[in-house]
Motif scaffolding. Structure first.
Motif, PDB file in Angstrom:
ATOM      1  N   ASP A 107      -8.814   6.286  -4.410  1.00 55.20           N
ATOM      2  CA  ASP A 107      -7.644   6.923  -3.800  1.00 55.20           C
ATOM      3  C   ASP A 107      -7.992   7.643  -2.502  1.00 55.20           C
ATOM      4  OD1 ASP A 107      -6.124   5.988  -5.915  1.00 55.20           O
ATOM      5  OD2 ASP A 107      -6.054   7.930  -6.951  1.00 55.20           O
ATOM      6  N   ALA A 108      -9.214   8.155  -2.391  1.00 54.28           N
ATOM      7  CA  ALA A 108      -9.627   8.918  -1.203  1.00 54.28           C
ATOM      8  C   ALA A 108      -9.983   8.023  -0.013  1.00 54.28           C
ATOM      9  CB  ALA A 108     -10.815   9.816  -1.555  1.00 54.28           C
ATOM     10  N   LEU A 109     -10.129   6.751  -0.255  1.00 54.11           N
ATOM     11  CA  LEU A 109     -10.477   5.840   0.840  1.00 54.11           C
ATOM     12  C   LEU A 109      -9.304   5.683   1.800  1.00 54.11           C
ATOM     13  CD1 LEU A 109     -12.231   2.975  -1.167  1.00 54.11           C
ATOM     14  CD2 LEU A 109     -13.328   4.630   0.360  1.00 54.11           C
ATOM     15  N   PRO A 110      -9.607   5.442   3.062  1.00 54.23           N
ATOM     16  CA  PRO A 110      -8.510   5.103   3.988  1.00 54.23           C
ATOM     17  C   PRO A 110      -7.939   3.741   3.587  1.00 54.23           C
ATOM     18  CG  PRO A 110     -10.637   4.748   5.045  1.00 54.23           C
ATOM     19  CD  PRO A 110     -10.913   5.396   3.713  1.00 54.23           C
ATOM     20  N   GLN A 111      -6.793   3.423   4.117  1.00 51.97           N
ATOM     21  CA  GLN A 111      -6.142   2.158   3.776  1.00 51.97           C
ATOM     22  C   GLN A 111      -7.069   0.971   3.999  1.00 51.97           C
ATOM     23  OE1 GLN A 111      -2.128   1.507   5.193  1.00 51.97           O
ATOM     24  NE2 GLN A 111      -2.405  -0.707   5.148  1.00 51.97           N
ATOM     25  N   SER A 112      -7.837   0.982   5.082  1.00 50.41           N
ATOM     26  CA  SER A 112      -8.746  -0.136   5.359  1.00 50.41           C
ATOM     27  C   SER A 112      -9.789  -0.286   4.246  1.00 50.41           C
ATOM     28  CB  SER A 112      -9.422   0.029   6.713  1.00 50.41           C
ATOM     29  OG  SER A 112     -10.191   1.224   6.741  1.00 50.41           O
ATOM     30  N   GLY A 113     -10.267   0.823   3.712  1.00 50.54           N
ATOM     31  CA  GLY A 113     -11.226   0.779   2.602  1.00 50.54           C
ATOM     32  C   GLY A 113     -10.590   0.270   1.325  1.00 50.54           C
ATOM     33  N   GLN A 114      -9.367   0.697   1.073  1.00 51.21           N
ATOM     34  CA  GLN A 114      -8.655   0.212  -0.107  1.00 51.21           C
ATOM     35  C   GLN A 114      -8.404  -1.293  -0.009  1.00 51.21           C
ATOM     36  OE1 GLN A 114      -5.272   2.860  -0.080  1.00 51.21           O
ATOM     37  NE2 GLN A 114      -6.327   4.347  -1.379  1.00 51.21           N
ATOM     38  N   GLU A 115      -8.024  -1.747   1.183  1.00 44.02           N
ATOM     39  CA  GLU A 115      -7.839  -3.186   1.379  1.00 44.02           C
ATOM     40  C   GLU A 115      -9.168  -3.910   1.213  1.00 44.02           C
ATOM     41  OE1 GLU A 115      -5.950  -3.425   5.210  1.00 44.02           O
ATOM     42  OE2 GLU A 115      -3.984  -2.899   4.378  1.00 44.02           O
ATOM     43  N   GLY A 116     -10.258  -3.295   1.631  1.00 39.51           N
ATOM     44  CA  GLY A 116     -11.584  -3.881   1.442  1.00 39.51           C
ATOM     45  C   GLY A 116     -11.914  -4.070  -0.027  1.00 39.51           C
ATOM     46  N   ILE A 117     -11.548  -3.095  -0.844  1.00 43.25           N
ATOM     47  CA  ILE A 117     -11.753  -3.224  -2.289  1.00 43.25           C
ATOM     48  C   ILE A 117     -10.972  -4.426  -2.818  1.00 43.25           C
ATOM     49  CG2 ILE A 117     -11.105  -2.163  -4.498  1.00 43.25           C
ATOM     50  CD1 ILE A 117     -12.109   0.468  -3.316  1.00 43.25           C
ATOM     51  N   LEU A 118      -9.750  -4.585  -2.358  1.00 39.63           N
ATOM     52  CA  LEU A 118      -8.942  -5.723  -2.800  1.00 39.63           C
ATOM     53  C   LEU A 118      -9.578  -7.040  -2.359  1.00 39.63           C
ATOM     54  CD1 LEU A 118      -5.396  -4.292  -2.058  1.00 39.63           C
ATOM     55  CD2 LEU A 118      -6.581  -4.389  -4.271  1.00 39.63           C
TER      56      LEU A 118
END
Length: 173
Positions: free
Chosen positions: A53-64
């Motif tokens: 949750d603390a990741l920026p959107q780009s990091g969250q998209e990277g996880i996906l």
């Protein structure tokens, strides 16, 4: 496994055990390790979710983007992680006919083109008929909503994988 064992793990062991709780993201497990000690399984789960949750959107998209396509080439080549292999096989995706595989490949490609990351679904909670229906439905979601939905699926997968590691019924989490 119990929480005392988890809290006593050194860094390398912790990352080895929990490195794929979030698909192909051992760095998330590495960050969670530094939050020890954990009071229980729910606390451990909370820390995984907080890092994501603390990741920026780009990091969250990277996880996906670390997730494989459902019934995609990695499944056909036997290149999935052990967890993804079990989950996709359990949903019947390893035994699709040629037409079903082609339909999913087309939907996966459309989804990836629209959102920039693969379709993520907790396959263990679905059956083979539900997967293409859900993929087709989510193709029409607004991007911000779809990001939230996909991250919600990552949470479900994480919860199921943690339950497996602890040998507990996921419904108890």
């Amino acid at each position: 496994m119990d929480i005392e064992k988890v809290n006593s793990m050194d860094f390398g062991e912790f990352v080895d055990v929990f490195g794929n709780v979030i698909e192909r993201c051992p760095l998330i497990a590495a960050a969670v390790w530094s939050q020890r000690p954990f009071s229980g399984l729910e606390d451990l789960e909370k820390h995984f979710f907080a890092i994501v949750d603390a990741l920026p959107q780009s990091g969250q998209e990277g996880i996906l983007r670390c997730h494989p396509d459902l019934a995609g080439r990695e499944l056909q080549r036997g290149a999935l992680t052990a967890e993804s292999q079990r989950e996709q096989a359990g949903a019947g995706l390893a035994s699709l006919g040629a037409g079903e595989r082609l339909r999913l490949a087309e939907l996966n490609a459309q989804y990836r083109a629209r959102f920039g990351f693969p379709f993520v679904l907790a396959a263990r909670l679905q059956d083979r008929a539900a997967v293409p229906r859900e993929l087709a439905r989510r193709l029409h979601c607004p991007p911000a909503q779809e990001l939230r939905t996909a991250l919600g699926e990552v949470r479900k997968i994480c919860r199921l994988r943690l339950a497996d590691l602890f040998g507990v019924d996921p419904a108890r989490l």
